[in-house]
Design a protein around this motif. Structure first.
Motif, PDB file in Angstrom:
ATOM      1  N   GLN A 120       0.816  -1.216  -0.087  1.00  0.00           N
ATOM      2  CA  GLN A 120       0.149   0.269  -0.070  1.00  0.00           C
ATOM      3  C   GLN A 120       0.955   1.110  -0.141  1.00  0.00           C
ATOM      4  OE1 GLN A 120      -3.706  -1.703   0.447  1.00  0.00           O
ATOM      5  NE2 GLN A 120      -3.511  -0.462   2.381  1.00  0.00           N
ATOM      6  N   ALA A 121       0.261   2.313  -0.336  1.00  0.00           N
ATOM      7  CA  ALA A 121       0.866   3.621  -0.300  1.00  0.00           C
ATOM      8  C   ALA A 121       1.804   4.080   0.860  1.00  0.00           C
ATOM      9  CB  ALA A 121      -0.126   4.845  -0.755  1.00  0.00           C
ATOM     10  N   VAL A 122       1.117   3.717   1.886  1.00  0.00           N
ATOM     11  CA  VAL A 122       1.798   4.036   3.210  1.00  0.00           C
ATOM     12  C   VAL A 122       3.151   3.265   3.286  1.00  0.00           C
ATOM     13  CG1 VAL A 122       1.465   4.766   5.466  1.00  0.00           C
ATOM     14  CG2 VAL A 122      -0.275   3.940   4.124  1.00  0.00           C
ATOM     15  N   ILE A 125       5.962   4.455   1.053  1.00  0.00           N
ATOM     16  CA  ILE A 125       6.498   5.780   1.635  1.00  0.00           C
ATOM     17  C   ILE A 125       7.292   5.547   2.585  1.00  0.00           C
ATOM     18  CG2 ILE A 125       6.283   8.285   2.294  1.00  0.00           C
ATOM     19  CD1 ILE A 125       5.337   7.808  -0.831  1.00  0.00           C
ATOM     20  N   ARG A 126       7.013   4.709   3.645  1.00  0.00           N
ATOM     21  CA  ARG A 126       7.684   4.441   4.755  1.00  0.00           C
ATOM     22  C   ARG A 126       9.014   3.789   4.304  1.00  0.00           C
ATOM     23  NH1 ARG A 126       3.366   4.010   9.153  1.00  0.00           N
ATOM     24  NH2 ARG A 126       4.582   4.133  10.834  1.00  0.00           N
ATOM     25  N   ARG A 127       8.809   2.882   3.423  1.00  0.00           N
ATOM     26  CA  ARG A 127      10.351   2.092   2.859  1.00  0.00           C
ATOM     27  C   ARG A 127      11.088   3.374   2.206  1.00  0.00           C
ATOM     28  NH1 ARG A 127       7.087  -1.671   0.197  1.00  0.00           N
ATOM     29  NH2 ARG A 127       6.212  -2.989   1.864  1.00  0.00           N
ATOM     30  N   LEU A 128      10.263   4.211   1.613  1.00  0.00           N
ATOM     31  CA  LEU A 128      11.176   4.971   0.640  1.00  0.00           C
ATOM     32  C   LEU A 128      12.148   5.761   1.787  1.00  0.00           C
ATOM     33  CD1 LEU A 128      12.167   6.556  -1.868  1.00  0.00           C
ATOM     34  CD2 LEU A 128      10.068   7.724  -1.596  1.00  0.00           C
ATOM     35  N   LEU A 129      11.210   6.374   2.806  1.00  0.00           N
ATOM     36  CA  LEU A 129      11.931   7.162   3.835  1.00  0.00           C
ATOM     37  C   LEU A 129      13.420   6.476   4.299  1.00  0.00           C
ATOM     38  CD1 LEU A 129       8.891   8.821   5.902  1.00  0.00           C
ATOM     39  CD2 LEU A 129      10.260  10.050   4.070  1.00  0.00           C
ATOM     40  N   GLY A 130      12.934   5.009   4.599  1.00  0.00           N
ATOM     41  CA  GLY A 130      14.182   4.391   4.972  1.00  0.00           C
ATOM     42  C   GLY A 130      15.234   4.435   4.152  1.00  0.00           C
ATOM     43  N   VAL A 131      14.957   4.404   2.903  1.00  0.00           N
ATOM     44  CA  VAL A 131      16.189   4.632   2.010  1.00  0.00           C
ATOM     45  C   VAL A 131      17.155   5.957   2.252  1.00  0.00           C
ATOM     46  CG1 VAL A 131      16.652   5.133  -0.648  1.00  0.00           C
ATOM     47  CG2 VAL A 131      14.857   3.254   0.184  1.00  0.00           C
ATOM     48  N   PHE A 132      16.399   6.745   2.650  1.00  0.00           N
ATOM     49  CA  PHE A 132      17.180   7.982   2.809  1.00  0.00           C
ATOM     50  C   PHE A 132      18.106   8.091   4.121  1.00  0.00           C
ATOM     51  CE2 PHE A 132      13.580   9.814   0.507  1.00  0.00           C
ATOM     52  CZ  PHE A 132      14.053   9.701  -0.923  1.00  0.00           C
ATOM     53  N   SER A 167       1.362  13.840   4.722  1.00  0.00           N
ATOM     54  CA  SER A 167       0.606  14.321   5.655  1.00  0.00           C
ATOM     55  C   SER A 167       0.157  13.531   6.828  1.00  0.00           C
ATOM     56  CB  SER A 167      -0.502  15.161   5.034  1.00  0.00           C
ATOM     57  OG  SER A 167      -0.285  15.782   3.926  1.00  0.00           O
ATOM     58  N   GLY A 168      -0.211  12.299   6.298  1.00  0.00           N
ATOM     59  CA  GLY A 168      -0.807  11.436   7.306  1.00  0.00           C
ATOM     60  C   GLY A 168       0.526  10.935   8.287  1.00  0.00           C
ATOM     61  N   LEU A 169       1.644  10.773   7.736  1.00  0.00           N
ATOM     62  CA  LEU A 169       2.767  10.308   8.595  1.00  0.00           C
ATOM     63  C   LEU A 169       3.205  11.579   9.407  1.00  0.00           C
ATOM     64  CD1 LEU A 169       4.929   8.398   5.968  1.00  0.00           C
ATOM     65  CD2 LEU A 169       3.525   7.532   7.934  1.00  0.00           C
ATOM     66  N   ARG A 170       3.057  12.870   9.173  1.00  0.00           N
ATOM     67  CA  ARG A 170       3.308  14.030   9.736  1.00  0.00           C
ATOM     68  C   ARG A 170       2.214  14.055  10.862  1.00  0.00           C
ATOM     69  NH1 ARG A 170       2.670  17.552   5.565  1.00  0.00           N
ATOM     70  NH2 ARG A 170       4.672  16.602   4.154  1.00  0.00           N
ATOM     71  N   ARG A 171       1.129  13.749  10.755  1.00  0.00           N
ATOM     72  CA  ARG A 171       0.009  13.675  11.592  1.00  0.00           C
ATOM     73  C   ARG A 171       0.483  12.676  12.672  1.00  0.00           C
ATOM     74  NH1 ARG A 171      -4.079  12.799   8.119  1.00  0.00           N
ATOM     75  NH2 ARG A 171      -3.765  14.547   7.024  1.00  0.00           N
ATOM     76  N   GLN A 172       0.920  11.726  12.222  1.00  0.00           N
ATOM     77  CA  GLN A 172       1.440  10.385  13.143  1.00  0.00           C
ATOM     78  C   GLN A 172       2.475  10.760  13.881  1.00  0.00           C
ATOM     79  OE1 GLN A 172      -0.080   7.362  10.028  1.00  0.00           O
ATOM     80  NE2 GLN A 172       1.031   6.371  11.631  1.00  0.00           N
ATOM     81  N   GLY A 173       3.341  11.705  13.750  1.00  0.00           N
ATOM     82  CA  GLY A 173       4.588  11.843  14.389  1.00  0.00           C
ATOM     83  C   GLY A 173       5.826  11.234  13.540  1.00  0.00           C
ATOM     84  N   VAL A 174       5.501  10.583  12.619  1.00  0.00           N
ATOM     85  CA  VAL A 174       6.634   9.797  12.042  1.00  0.00           C
ATOM     86  C   VAL A 174       7.667  10.797  11.548  1.00  0.00           C
ATOM     87  CG1 VAL A 174       7.516   7.938  10.235  1.00  0.00           C
ATOM     88  CG2 VAL A 174       5.110   7.808  11.520  1.00  0.00           C
ATOM     89  N   ILE A 175       7.393  11.630  10.791  1.00  0.00           N
ATOM     90  CA  ILE A 175       8.168  12.773  10.267  1.00  0.00           C
ATOM     91  C   ILE A 175       7.791  13.984  10.926  1.00  0.00           C
ATOM     92  CG2 ILE A 175       8.945  11.576   8.274  1.00  0.00           C
ATOM     93  CD1 ILE A 175       6.891  13.146   6.774  1.00  0.00           C
ATOM     94  N   GLU A 176       8.668  15.076  10.982  1.00  0.00           N
ATOM     95  CA  GLU A 176       8.104  16.338  11.415  1.00  0.00           C
ATOM     96  C   GLU A 176       8.885  17.454  10.519  1.00  0.00           C
ATOM     97  OE1 GLU A 176       9.920  17.224  15.750  1.00  0.00           O
ATOM     98  OE2 GLU A 176       8.311  16.153  15.970  1.00  0.00           O
ATOM     99  N   PRO A 177       8.313  18.444  10.229  1.00  0.00           N
ATOM    100  CA  PRO A 177       9.067  19.496   9.491  1.00  0.00           C
ATOM    101  C   PRO A 177       9.971  20.274  10.229  1.00  0.00           C
ATOM    102  CG  PRO A 177       6.790  20.377   9.873  1.00  0.00           C
ATOM    103  CD  PRO A 177       6.945  18.783  10.365  1.00  0.00           C
ATOM    104  N   GLU A 178      11.151  20.506   9.733  1.00  0.00           N
ATOM    105  CA  GLU A 178      12.105  21.602  10.254  1.00  0.00           C
ATOM    106  C   GLU A 178      11.863  22.780   9.980  1.00  0.00           C
ATOM    107  OE1 GLU A 178      16.327  20.116  10.650  1.00  0.00           O
ATOM    108  OE2 GLU A 178      15.259  19.326  12.098  1.00  0.00           O
ATOM    109  N   SER A 179      12.012  23.763  11.078  1.00  0.00           N
ATOM    110  CA  SER A 179      11.600  25.256  10.878  1.00  0.00           C
ATOM    111  C   SER A 179      12.542  25.825   9.964  1.00  0.00           C
ATOM    112  CB  SER A 179      11.602  25.687  12.278  1.00  0.00           C
ATOM    113  OG  SER A 179      12.775  25.459  12.943  1.00  0.00           O
TER     114      SER A 179
END
Lengths: 199, 199
Positions: A120-122, A125-132, A167-179
């Motif tokens: 699934q999409a999530v 994307i999780r796997r892709l984040l892992g690549v970084f 956006s979903g992952l941001r809501r879940q706190g998996v990623i957060e934007p840097e100021s």
DNA sequence: CGAGCGATTGAACCAGGTCAAACGGGGTGG
DNA sequence: CCACCCCGTTTGACCTGGTTCAATCGCTCG
């Protein structure tokens, strides 16, 4: 960067690329490089002339092996994240082992790249984040993500879906934007490694 | 089989596998082989122990490069179509070039494997059928297709969708079933190359 | 300021997934 | 020989995750 890597690299010869920067154009004369860190994107140029996503290279992978045989490279190569490349094969290592190692890493990288289009999409994307993430993974890693367009092509999703998923992952706190933001306007974000799930 | 291939191969050392047959189990001691013809499937064995599709190898590709470095192979390898493997690296060629060539083919194969998960269902299956064709493509090629289960995992579709898509292609005359069947019960089919579209 | 581009969000739609039923052929056991 | 089972395939009907289309926002740059 792991000790093996740094011991092999000649710091003077290292090439640095910013995200989005072109590394090699298909058809160019060029040479072969090993990815010391960062993630690199391949595009095949199809008969019509448009590039199509053809895979990724990451830490340890070789780019431009075909230039050693043909003198020209067959893929367009661009930096997906800021990355460093070192000439290959390095003088410091036995060529045979260097080649074998590259071959083996290639197999594994390919498997990982395929996995980025599975499930699934999530999950994608999780796997892709892992690549970084770097090999030695800290609890929280701060990085600059590539444009949604790239992430969409890599995962075989659409830009909109990638955006919604992030956006979903941001809501879940998996990623957060840097100021703070970079000079060129690209935003970086923090990835909470433990919330990512198995890479 | 192209002339280069056959000149390199020692017929005596060739290994033959039937479709579906296990070539190497992950973790086994083994050795490296070059695919002379046919298509081979890799599966990574994930922590839970279940295999997951991890890529394909076709004519010219190397399987089991990691056994040369580690003595064990990291992927489960199975024959997707009947195929022949020859020991690698072959005595007849310079090892360096052999390695480089393998590396380059690996990049290309990876790109093709990714393409099998791009676009609509029909395009994916068309591309997959293209994978089964030999390099020198005849106007109509007769081959035995792998089980739907495999085709589904490779294309990231479901078995049902693959079945429906194949039915569609059959209706369009892109493929047609062969009357005779093999001893083991697997059906073979004819692929009309010109109706496939660009591979 | 306005143009241009990437990102975001909403709403409607549909390709493919899911669930379920039925088929067919091969192998086995009675 | 037939009855039965197993397993892969096929087909139908329905449902949904993701695509598509469209509008808006925010930022950068001329």
């Amino acid at each position: 960067m792991n000790p093996l890597m740094s011991s092999i690299s000649d710091p003077a010869a290292t090439l640095r690329f910013d995200s989005g920067q072109l590394i090699q154009e298909a058809g160019d004369a060029g040479s072969a490089w090993r990815v010391a860190n960062g993630v690199v994107r391949f595009d095949a140029i199809n008969p019509g002339g448009e590039p199509t996503y053809a895979g990724l290279a990451m830490e340890g992978d070789i780019v431009g092996a075909d230039t050693l045989l043909f003198g020209r490279c067959s893929f367009r190569t661009t930096a997906l994240t800021p990355c460093e490349l070192v000439p290959w094969p390095g003088a410091a290592q036995a060529e045979r082992d260097s080649l074998l190692n590259a071959l083996m890493l290639g197999e594994r990288r390919a498997a990982r790249v395929v996995a980025l289009r599975s499930g699934q999409a999530v999950e994608r994307i999780r796997r892709l984040l892992g690549v970084f993430l770097p090999q030695a993974t800290p609890a929280v890693f701060s990085t600059e993500l590539p444009p949604l367009r790239d992430m969409a092509e890599i995962t075989a999703l659409t830009i909109e879906t990638v955006s919604r998923t992030l956006s979903g992952l941001r809501r879940q706190g998996v990623i957060e934007p840097e100021s703070e933001r970079r000079g060129n306007g690209r935003k970086s974000c923090r990835i909470m490694t433990d919330l990512l799930g198995t890479t």
